[in-house]
Write an enzyme that holds these catalytic residues in place. Sequence first.
Site, PDB file in Angstrom:
ATOM      1  N   LYS A  16       0.849  -1.209   0.000  1.00  0.00           N
ATOM      2  CA  LYS A  16       0.000   0.000   0.000  1.00  0.00           C
ATOM      3  C   LYS A  16       0.875   1.247   0.000  1.00  0.00           C
ATOM      4  O   LYS A  16       0.679   2.163  -0.802  1.00  0.00           O
ATOM      5  CB  LYS A  16      -0.890   0.007   1.233  1.00  0.00           C
ATOM      6  N   ASN A  17       1.884   1.272   0.887  1.00  0.00           N
ATOM      7  CA  ASN A  17       2.647   2.510   1.068  1.00  0.00           C
ATOM      8  C   ASN A  17       3.705   2.732  -0.003  1.00  0.00           C
ATOM      9  O   ASN A  17       4.406   3.748   0.029  1.00  0.00           O
ATOM     10  CB  ASN A  17       3.255   2.543   2.472  1.00  0.00           C
ATOM     11  N   CYS A  71      -5.558  12.391  11.589  1.00  0.00           N
ATOM     12  CA  CYS A  71      -6.320  11.146  11.422  1.00  0.00           C
ATOM     13  C   CYS A  71      -6.366  10.471  12.781  1.00  0.00           C
ATOM     14  O   CYS A  71      -5.968  11.042  13.798  1.00  0.00           O
ATOM     15  CB  CYS A  71      -5.647  10.249  10.383  1.00  0.00           C
ATOM     16  N   ARG A  77      -0.640  14.457  12.319  1.00  0.00           N
ATOM     17  CA  ARG A  77      -0.070  14.279  10.967  1.00  0.00           C
ATOM     18  C   ARG A  77       0.249  15.636  10.314  1.00  0.00           C
ATOM     19  O   ARG A  77      -0.253  15.980   9.254  1.00  0.00           O
ATOM     20  CB  ARG A  77      -1.026  13.468  10.084  1.00  0.00           C
ATOM     21  N   ASP A  83       3.987   0.653  12.124  1.00  0.00           N
ATOM     22  CA  ASP A  83       2.794   0.024  11.542  1.00  0.00           C
ATOM     23  C   ASP A  83       2.610  -1.414  12.010  1.00  0.00           C
ATOM     24  O   ASP A  83       1.602  -2.038  11.683  1.00  0.00           O
ATOM     25  CB  ASP A  83       2.855   0.054  10.011  1.00  0.00           C
ATOM     26  N   ARG A 110      -8.749  -0.596   4.402  1.00  0.00           N
ATOM     27  CA  ARG A 110      -7.838   0.414   3.826  1.00  0.00           C
ATOM     28  C   ARG A 110      -6.465  -0.174   3.553  1.00  0.00           C
ATOM     29  O   ARG A 110      -5.746   0.281   2.663  1.00  0.00           O
ATOM     30  CB  ARG A 110      -7.708   1.599   4.790  1.00  0.00           C
TER      31      ARG A 110
HETATM   32  C1  EPZ Z   1       3.891   6.952   6.150  1.00  0.00           C
HETATM   33  O1  EPZ Z   1       3.115   7.994   6.716  1.00  0.00           O
HETATM   34  C2  EPZ Z   1       2.962   5.760   6.031  1.00  0.00           C
HETATM   35  N1  EPZ Z   1       1.850   6.070   5.134  1.00  0.00           N
HETATM   36  C3  EPZ Z   1       2.423   5.373   7.410  1.00  0.00           C
HETATM   37  O2  EPZ Z   1       1.639   4.189   7.244  1.00  0.00           O
HETATM   38  C4  EPZ Z   1       3.615   5.049   8.319  1.00  0.00           C
HETATM   39  O3  EPZ Z   1       3.133   4.761   9.607  1.00  0.00           O
HETATM   40  C5  EPZ Z   1       4.570   6.244   8.368  1.00  0.00           C
HETATM   41  O4  EPZ Z   1       4.979   6.613   7.026  1.00  0.00           O
HETATM   42  C6  EPZ Z   1       5.822   5.955   9.187  1.00  0.00           C
HETATM   43  O5  EPZ Z   1       6.480   4.856   8.654  1.00  0.00           O
HETATM   44  C7  EPZ Z   1       2.064   6.038   3.794  1.00  0.00           C
HETATM   45  O6  EPZ Z   1       3.175   5.824   3.331  1.00  0.00           O
HETATM   46  C8  EPZ Z   1       0.858   6.278   2.930  1.00  0.00           C
HETATM   47  P1  EPZ Z   1       5.888  10.344   8.428  1.00  0.00           P
HETATM   48  P2  EPZ Z   1       3.724   9.504   6.770  1.00  0.00           P
HETATM   49  O7  EPZ Z   1       5.802  11.594   7.648  1.00  0.00           O
HETATM   50  O8  EPZ Z   1       4.506   9.774   5.563  1.00  0.00           O
HETATM   51  C9  EPZ Z   1       5.791  13.607  11.857  1.00  0.00           C
HETATM   52  C10 EPZ Z   1      -0.169   2.730   7.621  1.00  0.00           C
HETATM   53  O9  EPZ Z   1      -0.696   2.212   8.616  1.00  0.00           O
HETATM   54  N2  EPZ Z   1       5.782  14.592  10.764  1.00  0.00           N
HETATM   55  O10 EPZ Z   1       7.131   9.533   8.371  1.00  0.00           O
HETATM   56  O11 EPZ Z   1       2.610  10.427   7.111  1.00  0.00           O
HETATM   57  C11 EPZ Z   1       4.447  12.886  11.965  1.00  0.00           C
HETATM   58  O12 EPZ Z   1       3.557  13.646  12.761  1.00  0.00           O
HETATM   59  C12 EPZ Z   1       0.253   4.194   7.633  1.00  0.00           C
HETATM   60  O13 EPZ Z   1       0.042   2.121   6.527  1.00  0.00           O
HETATM   61  C13 EPZ Z   1       5.912  15.951  11.064  1.00  0.00           C
HETATM   62  O14 EPZ Z   1       6.044  16.340  12.231  1.00  0.00           O
HETATM   63  O15 EPZ Z   1       4.678   9.366   8.037  1.00  0.00           O
HETATM   64  C14 EPZ Z   1       4.814  11.595  12.624  1.00  0.00           C
HETATM   65  O16 EPZ Z   1       4.869  11.798  14.017  1.00  0.00           O
HETATM   66  C15 EPZ Z   1      -0.007   4.847   8.985  1.00  0.00           C
HETATM   67  N3  EPZ Z   1       5.883  16.847  10.049  1.00  0.00           N
HETATM   68  C16 EPZ Z   1       6.224  11.306  12.093  1.00  0.00           C
HETATM   69  O17 EPZ Z   1       6.702  12.549  11.549  1.00  0.00           O
HETATM   70  C17 EPZ Z   1       5.747  16.466   8.737  1.00  0.00           C
HETATM   71  O18 EPZ Z   1       5.753  17.343   7.837  1.00  0.00           O
HETATM   72  C18 EPZ Z   1       6.279  10.252  11.014  1.00  0.00           C
HETATM   73  O19 EPZ Z   1       5.504  10.694   9.938  1.00  0.00           O
HETATM   74  C19 EPZ Z   1       5.614  15.093   8.452  1.00  0.00           C
HETATM   75  C20 EPZ Z   1       5.635  14.172   9.476  1.00  0.00           C
END
Ligand code: EPZ
Length: 426
Positions: free
Chosen positions: A31-32, A125, A130, A314, A406
């Site tokens: 998915k990701n 979410c 996020r 995850d 999802r």
């Molecule tokens: C991706 O989300 C995945 N989703 C998530 O999978 C996964 O949990 C996550 O990466 C971490 O591995 C997809 O790829 C579609 P991040 P993403 O930006 O990109 C903070 C699932 O269950 N952050 O690495 O949103 C954020 O708040 C889903 O399949 C900021 O502060 O994850 C979080 O605490 C859930 N500012 C941390 O970084 C930003 O601009 C990690 O977020 C961006 C993120």
Amino acid sequence: MQQLKEVLFMSMLLVRGGRPLAGEIEVYGAKNAVLPILAASILTTERVILHHCPKLLDVENMVAILRTLGAHVQVEGSQITIDPQYAHSHEMPEELSKVMRSSIFMLGALISRFKQAWVTHPGGCEIGLRPIDLHLKGLRELNVFVREEHGAIHCQGDDVRGASITLDYPSVGATENIMMAAVTAKGTTVIHNAAREPEVADLAGFINTMGGKIRGAGTDCIRIEGVENLHGTEYTIMPDRIVAGTYMAAAAITGGDVTIRNIIPAHQHAVAAKLTEAGCIIDWKQDTVRVRAPKRLREMNKIDTLPYPGFPTDMQAQMMAVASVASGTCIITENVFENRFKHAGELARMGANITIKDRIAVVRGVEQLHGARVEAKDLRGGAALVLAGLAAKDETMVEGLCYIERGYQDLAAELAVLGACIEKGD
Ligand code: EPZ
């Protein structure tokens, strides 16, 4: 009342526990990985053919977004064909971007293709706020003009220029958005403290087959040389390491013996290490892993979620279910998201002994969980409740199937292949 029951029944899984899982199962596409790759398909005006795509709600939504932007998209089983030449709009449909926050990945691709983008702020979410500050900071460093107002984000990138960008946190989405915006920028971009998740490397691999020049994806330093334009391609999506991990956890929690095919071993090591600590025997072959679990799992003393290659956030919920029936006490620290323990309360309704304080969960293993009516509140939490149902006595009703769908094609059918007694409201 009947009406209400039918509706409720429609959205739940019924799990009858107590049977060790056994057999073989194959993992479908990630998915990701497919979500950012679908976004990146509009970087070219030529045809893109994607193989091994998972059939998921989030994928349907991303396809709907591409179609709303004007691209022609054909879905035939696990193959998706995109004709991006017809894409004409740089404005993301609000109703769709609200439904799926990973639509934010369209930002970078729209800027590359149309020199501008208009998206609704995706908002938070179930698992956290996020924020997207790192996405927007990176785009500004690429000389993109970003204006945020009334819950929308407007980007103007008439003259996108390569830059050296250091992320405050190795955000997966920010790394991917910056990459997609930089791929046709003037000059070279280097992303320091980049996310090292395999899905980032898969996106880079896809863009490179289109003529992109991206080096170092999968490490914390990614170098992107801007190119004039990108051509069409055919690409196969990597296997879903979280679905594979979920199957491994299902074998462990039921004392089963399961062989999982079409995996990339390196992607499963963090989860395998924890299951080995719990007494499982893990055997690897090229793209296959076999998990044989003891009747009673030994103690796993702690799980700390971290960016890749650390333990994946995850998989935290699924492993909390496993720890709930293991011996001893497991201290789980959720370092990535601020609100990702919602499944703990539902597991407690099944007899799990879990204490939460901020980002730390103390899980004291119990001999036996018992069936209950529980509610999924997010995607991986829902999967965790199904796993707990597999180990529990009697029957468990897991409501909120929409969350589970999802990220899993058909979790009930997948686990039933391994002998689980599980059915969904149809
Ligand atoms: C991706 O989300 C995945 N989703 C998530 O999978 C996964 O949990 C996550 O990466 C971490 O591995 C997809 O790829 C579609 P991040 P993403 O930006 O990109 C903070 C699932 O269950 N952050 O690495 O949103 C954020 O708040 C889903 O399949 C900021 O502060 O994850 C979080 O605490 C859930 N500012 C941390 O970084 C930003 O601009 C990690 O977020 C961006 C993120």
